[in-house]
Scaffold this motif. Structure first.
Motif, short mmCIF file in Angstrom:
data_model
loop_
_atom_site.label_atom_id
_atom_site.label_comp_id
_atom_site.label_asym_id
_atom_site.label_seq_id
_atom_site.Cartn_x
_atom_site.Cartn_y
_atom_site.Cartn_z
N GLY A 119 -1.31 -3.20 -6.58
CA GLY A 119 -0.48 -2.37 -7.14
C GLY A 119 0.67 -1.66 -6.25
O GLY A 119 1.73 -1.29 -6.55
N VAL A 120 0.22 -1.69 -4.93
CA VAL A 120 1.12 -1.09 -4.03
C VAL A 120 2.42 -1.78 -3.89
O VAL A 120 3.41 -1.03 -3.89
CB VAL A 120 0.40 -0.73 -2.63
N ALA A 121 2.35 -2.99 -3.93
CA ALA A 121 3.46 -3.89 -3.65
C ALA A 121 4.60 -3.68 -4.81
O ALA A 121 5.70 -3.50 -4.60
CB ALA A 121 3.18 -5.37 -3.50
N ASP A 122 3.82 -3.56 -5.95
CA ASP A 122 4.88 -3.48 -7.24
C ASP A 122 5.35 -2.09 -7.14
O ASP A 122 6.72 -1.89 -7.59
CB ASP A 122 3.83 -3.79 -8.48
N LEU A 123 4.45 -0.81 -6.83
CA LEU A 123 5.18 0.38 -6.63
C LEU A 123 6.35 0.11 -5.58
O LEU A 123 7.36 0.94 -5.89
CB LEU A 123 3.94 1.26 -6.12
N LEU A 124 6.08 -0.31 -4.49
CA LEU A 124 7.22 -0.28 -3.58
C LEU A 124 8.48 -1.24 -4.07
O LEU A 124 9.62 -0.73 -3.84
CB LEU A 124 6.62 -1.06 -2.18
N ARG A 125 8.21 -2.12 -4.90
CA ARG A 125 9.26 -2.94 -5.53
C ARG A 125 10.03 -2.12 -6.52
O ARG A 125 11.16 -1.85 -6.40
CB ARG A 125 8.90 -4.19 -6.28
N LEU A 126 9.32 -1.17 -7.05
CA LEU A 126 10.02 -0.20 -8.10
C LEU A 126 10.63 0.84 -7.52
O LEU A 126 11.77 1.11 -7.93
CB LEU A 126 8.71 0.36 -8.89
N ASP A 186 3.15 7.32 -10.81
CA ASP A 186 2.37 7.93 -9.63
C ASP A 186 2.70 6.91 -8.34
O ASP A 186 2.24 5.81 -8.25
CB ASP A 186 1.02 8.15 -9.56
N PHE A 187 3.41 7.38 -7.47
CA PHE A 187 3.54 6.63 -6.09
C PHE A 187 2.70 7.27 -5.19
O PHE A 187 2.88 6.71 -3.98
CB PHE A 187 5.21 7.11 -5.70
N ALA A 188 1.64 7.93 -5.19
CA ALA A 188 0.80 8.50 -4.56
C ALA A 188 0.23 7.23 -3.58
O ALA A 188 0.02 7.43 -2.25
CB ALA A 188 -0.18 9.30 -4.94
N PRO A 189 -0.56 6.16 -4.15
CA PRO A 189 -1.11 5.37 -3.65
C PRO A 189 -0.13 4.46 -2.38
O PRO A 189 -0.58 4.18 -1.30
CB PRO A 189 -1.77 4.20 -4.51
N LEU A 190 0.76 4.30 -2.88
CA LEU A 190 1.99 3.84 -1.92
C LEU A 190 2.27 4.46 -0.55
O LEU A 190 2.24 4.26 0.25
CB LEU A 190 3.33 3.64 -2.91
N ASP A 191 2.55 6.08 -1.11
CA ASP A 191 2.60 6.83 0.00
C ASP A 191 1.56 6.74 1.14
O ASP A 191 1.97 6.55 2.27
CB ASP A 191 3.04 8.32 -0.30
#
Lengths: 454, 324
Positions: free
Chosen positions: A329-336, A368-373
Motif C-alpha cells: 500500500g505504501v507505493a499506492d499511497l505515494l502514487r496518490l 491516511d498517509f501515515a504508513p507512507l510517511d
C-alpha cells in the motif's frame, strides 16, 4: 595547467567581414524570418462553431494563458510540446494534395496576415522553424473558476466567507479574463461551470437562485478523487520513475547485508538508464514542484495524462521492471500523493495548494498517509547512513551517488569540460611523455630530493 | 612588396613564405644578393651595416626584439627539441646574454633535463633582456618540422613576448618561411644543480649506449650499471631471462669517437629505469659520444656535448630498494 597568452588574432576582423558577406548572400535566397510565425495545433474534433482560443486567467499563476473554449464541449488547456534546446528541430509541413487533408485533424491556424492563406501552406508545404506543438487536452472547468471562488484576499481574511450567487462568481471570472466574457453569455457553458462549482461549494437556495460558498474540504475531496483516478490508470512512466520508484528506492550499500539486495540492484540500473519508451523529446511548460525532488526534472511529467498509449506503456514496463520493495500500500499511497501534488502544483494557486496540502495531511480527511510517511522517514535514515558509509569509501561511488541526486546535468557539463581539457592536454603530449607515465618509478626519489630549489 | 613594416604584420601572417620575389626580402641580403638595395625599398626603421667584406647585415631594429638568435643549422635545434619533447611536455626556454637554457623535469619528477645552448653556438646571438619562452614542445616540434635540416634558423622574441618568432631561411634557394608560435605561462621550479665529483665517469659512443639500452630493454625494465676497474657492466634480469653487456676501456686512434674511457675513483653499482634511459638516447643524434657519470646515492648524469660548449644533460634518479 599553463595558459596560452596570445593576443586576439587580428585576422578575426577580416573573417567576420567575409562572414557578413556570406550571410547577406543567404538572405537573398531565403525569406526573412517571419516575426510572428504560424503555430501548429492539435485540437479536439467536433468543436462547435463558437469555439475560440482565448486567454483565461491561469489558476496557478494568476496570469493569462491560452485555452480552447467550446460552449458545447467545455474547456481545453493548451500544452506546448517543444523540442529540447539541445536538439533543435523544425516542422516540415508537407503539401497534402489529397482531398481529405482537412479531415486529418491537424489544423493549421494561421496567425499571420501577409496575404498567404491556409491553402498556400497545404499546397506548397511550409517549414516551421520551431518544432512546437500546441496540444489541447480537456480541463475541468473547476480549475478555471477556482481563482474566482477563492480570491487571495479572502484566503488571508480568516472570517467566514459569504455565500455569493453563481452570477457573481462568473462576473468575477469574466473580469479577470475579459476575453471569456462574451462566451460566458452562452447558457450551456454557464451551466457547465456552475455544475462544477457545486462540487466544491456549500450551496444555499435563496429564492430561485443558488448561492455558493467555497468549501476547502470539498476541494480536497474533488482533488483526491481526481488523483485516485490518475493513479488507477497508472502514473505516466516518467512520473512513476521519478517520484515513486526513486523515492522508494532503498540504498544499496546498506541493504547489502539484507536479503532484498537482488531485487533492488537491477531496479537501480533500470532507473539510471531511461527506457526507450519515455517520450524524451518532449518538454512541457509545466513546472512541477514536488516535495520529493527538484522542479525541472519533471519535464515530461505533464504529457498525456489520460492517453491510452501511456497506459499501455506503463503496463508493459511494469512487467519488465522488478517490483518496488516497500510495504503493502505504501507505493499506492505515494502514487496518490504524487498525483495530488502534481494537481496542486499545476492547477492551484500556491496559497491554495498550501492550505489543501495542510488539510490533506490532517488525519480526518479519510486517506491516511501515515504508513507512507513512516516508510519515507525510514528510507531517509537509511540513505543518510549510506551517504556516511560511501563518503568513507572510494570516490567513484560518491560521484555515482551525486549523479543519482539529480545534479546530473551540471555534473555532466563539468565532466564534459574536464574531458575537453584533458583532450587538449593530451594533444600537447608527445608519445614519449605518455609512455613515461606508465613507467614504474617505485624506489626512485624525486629530483628535488637531490637538488635544492633555487 | 614583402617587407616587414612592423610587428603587426608579423603577427598577422603566421606563416609567410616568400618565393623568388622580384624585390627581395630585406633579410635575404644576408646571403643571397650582392647588389646594394635601393634605399627607398626599405622601411625607414631598418638599419644596415656594411662590414669589411661588403656583406650587408641587417639588425632587426624592425621588431622591438630583445632576443635574436641565429643558428646556421636548424638541425641542431630540431634534434634538441626532439630529444626533450619525449620527456617533458611544456617548458621554459630561458634566454639571457650567455645563451638559451632549459631545465625541466618529467611528470614523475624522477628525471631532469638540462639544456644549454651557449651564445657561441649561434651566429649572431643577441639577448638584451632575460626572457622566458614558455613553449609546448609538441607544438614547437610541429613548427620545426617545417624546417629543412640545413636551413638557417632564427629565433626572435620581443620583450614580454606572446609569441616566439621562428624564421627558416633555405640556404640554397630563396625561400623564407616564418612562423609565430604562441607562448604559455609556465610555472616551473628551478633546481640548483651543484658541480659534483662523480665516482665514475664513462664516455662512450652514443650509438653504443643506445644499443645497450635498447637490447636490455627487451628483457627488463631496469638496468644495473656497475663500474669497476675491469670495465663497466650493464646487466639486467627479467621474466624471460637475464643479460649483460660489459665494456672495457679502449682507445681508437683512428676514430676517436669510438673510444671508451672509464675514469674511476671508486667502484659504483646503481640501478636505473631503462625506459627513461632509452628516452634519453633520443639525443644520440646530437653527439657522437655520450658521457655517463655515476656516484652512489646521486642521480645518473647522461651528457651529450654539443659544439661551442653547449650541452644537453639528463639526470635520472637511481632505483633504491626493490631490485627487480
Amino acid at each position: 595547467m599553463a595558459k596560452t597568452r596570445g593576443r586576439p588574432a587580428k585576422k578575426a576582423e577580416k573573417e567576420t567581414e567575409e562572414k557578413t558577406v556570406v550571410s547577406t548572400d543567404q538572405k537573398v535566397q531565403l525569406n526573412p524570418d517571419v516575426a510572428n510565425p504560424p503555430q501548429l495545433f492539435i485540437l479536439p474534433e467536433n468543436l462547435s462553431e463558437e469555439a475560440r482560443i482565448i486567454q483565461i486567467e491561469n489558476s496557478r499563476h494568476s496570469t493569462n494563458s491560452p485555452y480552447v473554449v467550446c460552449p458545447k464541449r467545455g474547456f481545453f488547456e493548451l500544452t506546448k510540446v517543444s523540442a529540447p534546446k539541445s536538439t533543435p528541430r523544425s516542422w516540415l509541413l508537407s503539401g497534402d494534395h489529397s482531398e481529405d487533408s482537412k479531415a486529418n485533424g491537424a489544423d493549421i491556424k494561421q496567425t499571420e496576415s501577409k496575404g498567404e492563406t491556409v491553402d498556400q501552406f497545404s499546397t506548397k508545404g511550409y517549414v516551421l522553424r520551431n518544432a512546437n506543438l500546441m496540444v489541447a487536452t480537456p480541463i475541468d472547468a473547476l480549475f478555471l473558476i477556482l481563482p474566482a471562488l477563492t480570491p487571495k484576499s479572502a484566503a488571508k481574511a480568516s472570517g467566514k466567507k459569504l455565500f455569493l450567487s453563481g452570477e457573481d462568481y462568473l462576473d468575477k471570472m469574466a473580469s479577470a479574463s475579459p476575453e471569456l466574457a462574451p462566451l460566458l453569455r452562452n447558457e450551456s457553458l454557464r451551466s457547465l461551470i456552475e455544475k462544477r462549482m457545486a462540487v466544491v461549494c456549500d450551496t444555499v437556495e435563496a429564492g430561485d437562485e443558488t448561492m455558493y460558498r467555497v468549501n476547502e474540504g470539498k476541494i480536497l475531496t474533488a482533488l483526491l478523487q481526481k488523483a485516485k483516478k490518475m493513479t488507477k490508470q497508472g502514473l505516466p512512466p516518467s512520473m512513476e520513475e521519478k517520484f515513486v520508484r526513486k523515492a522508494l528506492e532503498v540504498p544499496t550499500l546498506i541493504i547489502a547485508c539484507e536479503e532484498e539486495e537482488d531485487a533492488v540492484k537491477p531496479a537501480n540500473s533500470a532507473i539510471s538508464t531511461p527506457p526507450t519508451e519515455t517520450p524524451d523529446t518532449q518538454s512541457t511548460i509545466t513546472s512541477f514542484e514536488s516535495t520529493t525532488s527538484s522542479v525541472s526534472q519533471a519535464s515530461t511529467a505533464a504529457t498525456s495524462l489520460s492517453g491510452d498509449s501511456s497506459v499501455t506503456v506503463t503496463a508493459n514496463k511494469k512487467s519488465l521492471l522488478p517490483p518496488i520493495t516497500a510495504p503493502d500500500g505504501v507505493a499506492d499511497l505515494l502514487r496518490l500523493r504524487t498525483a495530488m501534488s502534481f494537481l496542486c502544483s499545476k492547477y492551484m494557486a500556491p496559497y491554495m495548494s498550501e492550505s489543501i496540502k495542510k488539510l490533506a495531511s490532517s488525519p480526518e480527511t479519510g486517506t491516511d498517509f501515515a504508513p507512507l510517511d513512516a516508510h519515507i522517514a525510514d528510507l531517509a535514515k537509511l540513505r543518510q547512513e549510506a551517504i556516511a558509509a560511501r563518503s568513507l569509501g572510494d570516490a567513484s561511488r560518491k560521484r555515482g551517488f551525486e549523479d543519482d541526486e539529480g545534479d546530473g546535468e551540471g555534473r555532466a557539463e563539468k565532466k564534459r569540460k574536464k574531458e575537453e581539457d584533458e583532450k587538449r592536454k593530451k594533444a600537447g603530449e608527445s608519445r614519449g611523455v605518455k609512455t613515461l607515465k606508465k613507467v614504474n618509478v617505485s624506489g626512485m626519489k624525486k629530483m628535488s630530493d637531490f637538488f635544492k630549489k633555487k | 612588396m614583402p617587407h616587414i613594416s612592423g610587428k603587426n604584420q608579423a603577427l598577422y601572417a603566421l606563416s609567410r613564405v616568400a618565393l623568388n620575389s622580384k624585390v627581395p626580402h630585406p633579410k635575404f641580403f644576408n646571403h643571397t644578393t650582392s647588389q646594394p638595395p635601393q634605399s627607398t625599398a626599405f622601411p625607414l626603421q631598418s638599419t644596415y651595416f656594411l662590414n669589411n667584406n661588403s656583406r650587408q647585415k641587417l639588425t632587426c631594429a624592425i621588431f622591438s626584439t630583445v632576443l635574436e638568435a641565429r643558428l646556421e643549422q636548424a638541425d641542431l635545434f630540431k634534434k634538441v627539441v626532439d630529444a626533450i619533447k619525449d620527456l617533458v611536455q611544456d617548458c621554459n626556454f630561458d634566454c639571457n646574454d650567455s645563451g638559451v637554457a632549459l631545465q625541466a623535469m618529467d611528470n614523475s619528477h624522477v628525471a631532469l633535463v638540462s639544456m644549454m645552448l651557449k651564445a657561441e653556438s649561434f651566429s649572431p646571438y643577441r639577448c638584451d633582456r632575460n626572457v622566458a619562452l614558455g613553449v609546448n614542445l609538441t607544438s614547437l616540434t610541429k613548427v620545426l618540422r617545417a624546417a629543412q635540416t640545413d636551413d638557417i634558423l632564427t629565433l626572435k622574441a620581443e620583450d614580454a613576448p606572446d609569441v616566439l618568432n621562428l624564421v627558416f631561411e633555405s640556404s640554397s634557394n630563396d625561400r623564407l618561411s616564418e612562423y609565430d608560435l604562441k607562448l604559455m605561462d609556465i610555472d616551473q621550479e628551478h633546481l640548483g644543480i651543484p658541480d659534483t665529483e662523480y665516482a665514475a665517469t664513462i664516455s662512450m659512443p652514443s650509438s653504443e649506449f643506445s644499443r645497450i639500452c635498447r637490447d636490455l630493454m627487451a628483457l627488463s625494465e631496469s638496468v644495473a650499471i656497475e663500474a669497476s676497474k675491469d670495465g663497466v657492466k650493464f646487466s639486467c634480469a627479467g621474466d624471460i631471462g637475464n643479460g649483460s653487456v660489459t665494456l672495457r676501456s679502449h682507445t681508437d686512434n683512428e676514430k676517436e669517437e669510438n673510444s671508451i674511457a672509464i675514469d674511476l675513483s671508486e667502484p659504483v653499482s646503481l640501478t636505473f629505469s631503462l625506459k627513461y634511459l632509452v628516452n634519453f638516447c633520443k639525443a644520440a643524434g646530437l653527439s657522437k659520444t655520450v658521457k655517463l657519470c655515476l656516484s652512489s646515492e646521486v642521480p645518473l648524469l647522461v651528457e651529450y656535448a654539443l659544439s661551442g660548449n653547449s650541452y644537453l644533460r639528463f639526470y635520472l634518479a637511481p632505483k633504491i630498494g626493490d631490485d627487480e
